[in-house]
Scaffold this motif. Structure first.
Motif, PDB file in Angstrom:
ATOM      1  N   THR A 190       0.826  -1.164  -0.047  1.00  0.00           N
ATOM      2  CA  THR A 190       0.065   0.079   0.161  1.00  0.00           C
ATOM      3  C   THR A 190       0.914   1.151  -0.101  1.00  0.00           C
ATOM      4  O   THR A 190       2.226   1.246   0.179  1.00  0.00           O
ATOM      5  CB  THR A 190      -0.909   0.042   1.428  1.00  0.00           C
ATOM      6  OG1 THR A 190       0.121   0.111   2.426  1.00  0.00           O
ATOM      7  CG2 THR A 190      -1.873  -1.153   1.391  1.00  0.00           C
ATOM      8  N   MET A 191       0.344   2.293  -0.099  1.00  0.00           N
ATOM      9  CA  MET A 191       1.083   3.627  -0.108  1.00  0.00           C
ATOM     10  C   MET A 191       1.847   3.804   1.165  1.00  0.00           C
ATOM     11  O   MET A 191       2.989   4.133   1.203  1.00  0.00           O
ATOM     12  CB  MET A 191       0.019   4.661  -0.385  1.00  0.00           C
ATOM     13  CG  MET A 191       0.888   6.318  -0.224  1.00  0.00           C
ATOM     14  SD  MET A 191       0.006   7.557  -0.864  1.00  0.00           S
ATOM     15  CE  MET A 191      -1.488   7.631   0.136  1.00  0.00           C
ATOM     16  N   LEU A 192       0.897   3.447   2.137  1.00  0.00           N
ATOM     17  CA  LEU A 192       1.567   3.762   3.618  1.00  0.00           C
ATOM     18  C   LEU A 192       2.658   2.797   3.893  1.00  0.00           C
ATOM     19  O   LEU A 192       3.881   3.397   4.413  1.00  0.00           O
ATOM     20  CB  LEU A 192       0.443   3.278   4.511  1.00  0.00           C
ATOM     21  CG  LEU A 192       0.623   3.999   6.064  1.00  0.00           C
ATOM     22  CD1 LEU A 192       0.388   5.266   6.134  1.00  0.00           C
ATOM     23  CD2 LEU A 192      -0.588   3.569   7.081  1.00  0.00           C
ATOM     24  N   SER A 193       2.625   1.500   3.443  1.00  0.00           N
ATOM     25  CA  SER A 193       3.598   0.577   3.865  1.00  0.00           C
ATOM     26  C   SER A 193       4.754   0.909   3.022  1.00  0.00           C
ATOM     27  O   SER A 193       6.101   0.568   3.343  1.00  0.00           O
ATOM     28  CB  SER A 193       3.110  -0.962   3.576  1.00  0.00           C
ATOM     29  OG  SER A 193       2.591  -1.090   2.361  1.00  0.00           O
TER      30      SER A 193
END
Lengths: 593, 593
Positions: free
Chosen positions: A5-8
């Protein structure tokens, strides 16, 4: 296995910066305006959409959003055009395509292929774990994302078979290694004790198991798939696709250099079934196809031309594979928080990207690459993998029949299609205690010579179907093994071809009457060229033309040659250990007693 | 996060035993013959199918396979009937359903729900990590599989907010914890610094992020989802579903006790979009609904009754959620290597399982449970979570207005629907320095009293909409907090109700004129009853009836009461720290200055 994901991937601070643009509190880096967007999640074509991009990421999608355009924002007007997600090639064989990664990637980018999942199996038996790391390194910092699957190494050659748990674990700890690569069904069912521990290791570490169930059906197919295998790219017609879809796996329909199956597979559209698990792949492309046809653009176009609805065809190259590989958090669709990988097409039926955006960057437009792939400097070790310690001569290819009465009955590899061989039994005269090739009957000699593990170790045999009227052809690319494979009308040219392959530190060579008539240098692992694509494609064409001029009827003679060692394709193959019957996985003798 | 498959779950030896049956070399334990099978992967109904089962696993599926029937093989004749995969409830709230796990599971099994994914959020603020472990323990060795999502703990109460990274990591190391539970969008956008680190931890450990985006839209919805949130079970109509599907998440349509949205959501069928990412869930069921309607059988039936094609409706309860949670390797479809979880239905339109097979065992048939869920013995600690150290009296509920002129302007929680509240401002006389309830104007008193972290710490307020003409109602179940929540027409009954809740070590109680008129003991975490379902449903009905007799117009008064502390539902809520404005997440005073 983490969730992509973008966050990870980008971390909290970067993600929050992108979210500021999403919220309309900061300006985008790039906005594509007024296009018709293919929403692959719902299958809708939505007109008048703007896509705002911040750094590598899609920040906002919708009919509004112009307030995200600032003075420094780059704007692309997509009025009258179509935005679709960047394509995913879910089953590539970069190291089997003869071109080096940077050259391959140029064509991938231009074709709108923004994510590639490649096998790593080819360099492994040749260069081991270190070689794989060097190969993986070549995918770093490229304009598109390249993921990989670890080598499963089902092989005709015992020395190439399987991977240690230790090496596998190290590979699986790498984020960009998504699974265990294709494990041919025959080998898995024949030697579950060799392969199932690695399967379990892969599954325990959150990885997928790539299948290869060519020709399997019924209960054997079920047993194979119930080991946890979750894909197959081998079905050749709609019936085989349907059988596999019903068993709950993802099916990859290929249209590449090894096989082109979309004409047949596309008949599945008449079954009116759920196609969420059908995926389009290349399964590898040679330099000529890559140069002349392209990469996934060609495959998607072909699917449409075969009668698939364009929305469905594009889903098969975007959201379907993204879901299969659990990559749906970053690729496969145009939505906030996903990687900004998208194409602008003139219309939804014409898969000819006018713009390719990859990870937020304009990678290709107006027929030109904007981002150049990085040319990786392979290690000395990777460039030096052909370890024959002496020159070969004609006598190295003589087949002893000492003590046998003439004529002797021998097994012949009978090339019945460009890929499939059968066992043919021929009676050949024993002359001076030796078996001779018989070009008049199209019985040529073949040899597989190890170049890494036990350099020079070789097995000899006979082959029908190459139909060379003269000369020999050799290749240091030979599937699933660390062999040089050579086929010849005479022993002297076989030696000449092999010696030239060694001089080149790897290559494919045609030698006739002691002269080198065509060659492709393949110094990288003995598999890939360091040439740019144009001259490479030229050399590839010339080699095929030379072979054809010598009488070879095969469509892609070098491809057929490299598959002669393969553990997956029936029925009779060869490696440096001898002839191998694929149905049983057993070695068989040259002589039929 | 490992991949769920037979090989990773059962190990190599067991998997090979099953494969022997697949190959026809060993006999099955159970074979279901001659049924019409719903293949959820392709969406086909295939007649004349046999399903062979070995141990917990499906070994073989197909029109043939009778040779797998031996003398010890149990055979079920499904001629004229339909075989579908066991249902998955992807968003349950077992601890919020008032019944203990074993009682809940009886009804789940009978309804054909063979996989449950439940929230763990309710016990966490009350019993912490140890409590969660005890709760998780109650799912072990049950006839159906129960997975869970870790508490996200967006809360009105600071003391309940968030989880430590250490606790989260320990939970995420557990295989059966599939993700981080619902994280209300308001809290996430208001305090990203609190929640995003936990999101990242979840994603890094391969877990999913469950969403809760009730009422969010446009750029705020996009920003919320781009944190990696991959589902939402909160849309209430087809428009909200479509907006979320387009953004690339899975949408859970719920039909349960808290909300029933299928009538509205089913209109999405007219959009003719791809529905692979639509999922049916309950979002929790109270004892009466569970007893009277069932679990997922009811939801799937309702979806069909609302006009969804039965194949599509069943996909929404099987393969769609299996794919969402990366459980597709073991559940969601009837195929070799999957868990033998399947239902036999009289026809594909009538979701009334005649047989429920769960993990290879006959769990339910002929209207009777065959496998009894195990009754977990909760720990002393889990049974002792109401820690008020003294009895309450009327004075505990008096609201001081010392120093204020009469009338005083106060904020009132205005219960405008069964779930949504608004802020209402009322002018109330100050009498003896205190604010009084005004039942004539339907202005009752409300209190939230912590029972764990700072036992007895409380906040007082006013509420409109409960319309009690007398008495008070209290509950030790109060969403997102460790509070007892109480609403009353007078202070004495408020104290009486609270004191009785304490005596019961948890419960829901109606006290009128000093007498307990209805009660439900909830000793397990103060949330769940230890009663069997029948008497529990009776007590639940009685409590509602008692409330209605007192004038309460709410459909499910206890449910509404428990939500008054909730951080997700607009607009004005209460917890032991005071009144909370949900839009900002900020505390607001009782008095409007």
């Amino acid at each position: 296995m983490k969730r992509f994901t973008m966050l990870s991937a980008a971390g909290i601070d970067k993600a929050r910066e992108v979210m500021e643009v999403t919220m309309g509190r900061a300006k985008a880096d790039l906005v594509i305006t007024n296009g018709t967007l293919l929403n692959v999640y719902t299958g809708e074509l939505l007109p008048g959409q703007n896509v705002a991009i911040k750094a590598e990421w899609i920040a906002h999608v919708g009919p509004e959003g112009e307030e995200r355009i600032g003075s420094a924002t780059k704007v692309i007007d997509a009025r009258g055009k179509f935005m679709v997600p960047g394509f995913i090639d879910s089953h590539a064989h970069i190291a089997d395509g003869f071109s080096k990664p940077s050259e391959f990637l140029k064509y991938a980018v231009a074709s709108g292929t923004t994510t590639v999942v490649t096998e790593l199996m080819e360099p492994y038996p040749i260069a081991g774990y270190e070689g794989i790391l060097d190969f993986l390194e070549s995918f770093k910092d490229q304009p598109v994302k390249v993921f990989a699957t670890a080598p499963a190494m089902v092989s005709t050659s015992k020395s190439a078979r399987g991977l240690s748990e230790e090496v596998l674990s190290k590979l699986f700890l790498r984020e960009n290694v998504l699974g265990l690569g294709e494990s041919y069904w025959q080998g898995v069912l024949q030697e579950p004790e060799v392969f199932l521990p690695n399967f379990k290791k892969a599954l325990d570490m959150g990885k997928k198991l790539e299948g290869h169930s060519a020709g399997a059906k019924g209960s054997r197919l079920m047993a194979y798939l119930s080991t946890g295998i979750s894909s197959c790219h081998e079905p050749t017609d709609a019936h085989e696709v349907l059988e596999r879809l019903r068993l709950g796996i993802h099916v990859m329909a290929r249209e590449g250099s090894v096989r082109r199956e979309l004409d047949e597979i596309a008949k599945i559209r008449d079954a009116k079934i759920d196609l969420r698990r059908l995926i389009l792949v290349t399964d590898g492309l040679n330099p000529v196809d890559l140069h002349d046809m392209g990469n996934m653009d060609h495959v998607v176009q072909k699917a449409i031309d075969c009668g698939f609805d364009p929305v469905s065809a594009i889903q098969m190259a975007t959201v379907n594979p993204a879901e299969y590989f659990s990559l749906e958090g970053i690729v496969g669709g145009i939505a906030p928080g996903k990687h900004a990988d998208l194409l602008i097409l003139p219309d939804i039926q014409t898969i000819k990207p006018e713009w390719v955006i990859s990870m937020g960057q304009i990678a290709f437009t107006a027929g030109e690459l904007v981002l150049q792939p990085r040319d990786h400097l392979f290690s000395e070790r990777s460039l030096n993998t052909v370890h024959l310690t002496r020159r070969f001569d004609a006598s190295d290819f003589s087949i002893s029949a000492a003590g046998r009465t003439s004529p002797a009955k021998v097994r012949v590899i009978d090339q019945v299609t460009d890929l499939v061989t059968k066992e043919h039994v021929a009676s050949l005269p024993v002359i001076d205690g030796k078996i001779q090739a018989d070009p008049v009957k199209d019985l040529l000699k073949i040899a597989a010579i190890d170049r890494v593990v036990s350099p020079g170790k070789k097995a000899l045999g006979l082959i029908r179907g190459f139909s060379l009227r003269a000369g020999a052809v050799a290749s240091s690319s030979a599937w699933d093994t660390s062999d040089i494979i050579v086929v010849g009308e005479n022993e002297k040219d076989m030696a000449g071809a092999v010696n030239r392959v060694v001089e080149l530190h790897g290559g494919a060579v045609v030698c006739v009457g002691g002269e080198i008539k065509a060659e492709i240098p393949l110094p990288i692992f003995g598999l890939m060229s360091d040439l740019p694509m144009e001259p490479l494609a030229q050399a590839y064409r010339k080699l095929a033309k030379t072979m054809k001029a010598l009488g070879c009827p095969l469509k892609d003679p070098l491809r057929t040659l490299t598959t002669l060692t393969c553990a997956a394709i029936p029925f009779l193959r060869i490696c440096e250990e001898g002839l191998v019957e694929i149905k049983t996985g057993k070695k068989v003798g040259l002589f039929v007693d």
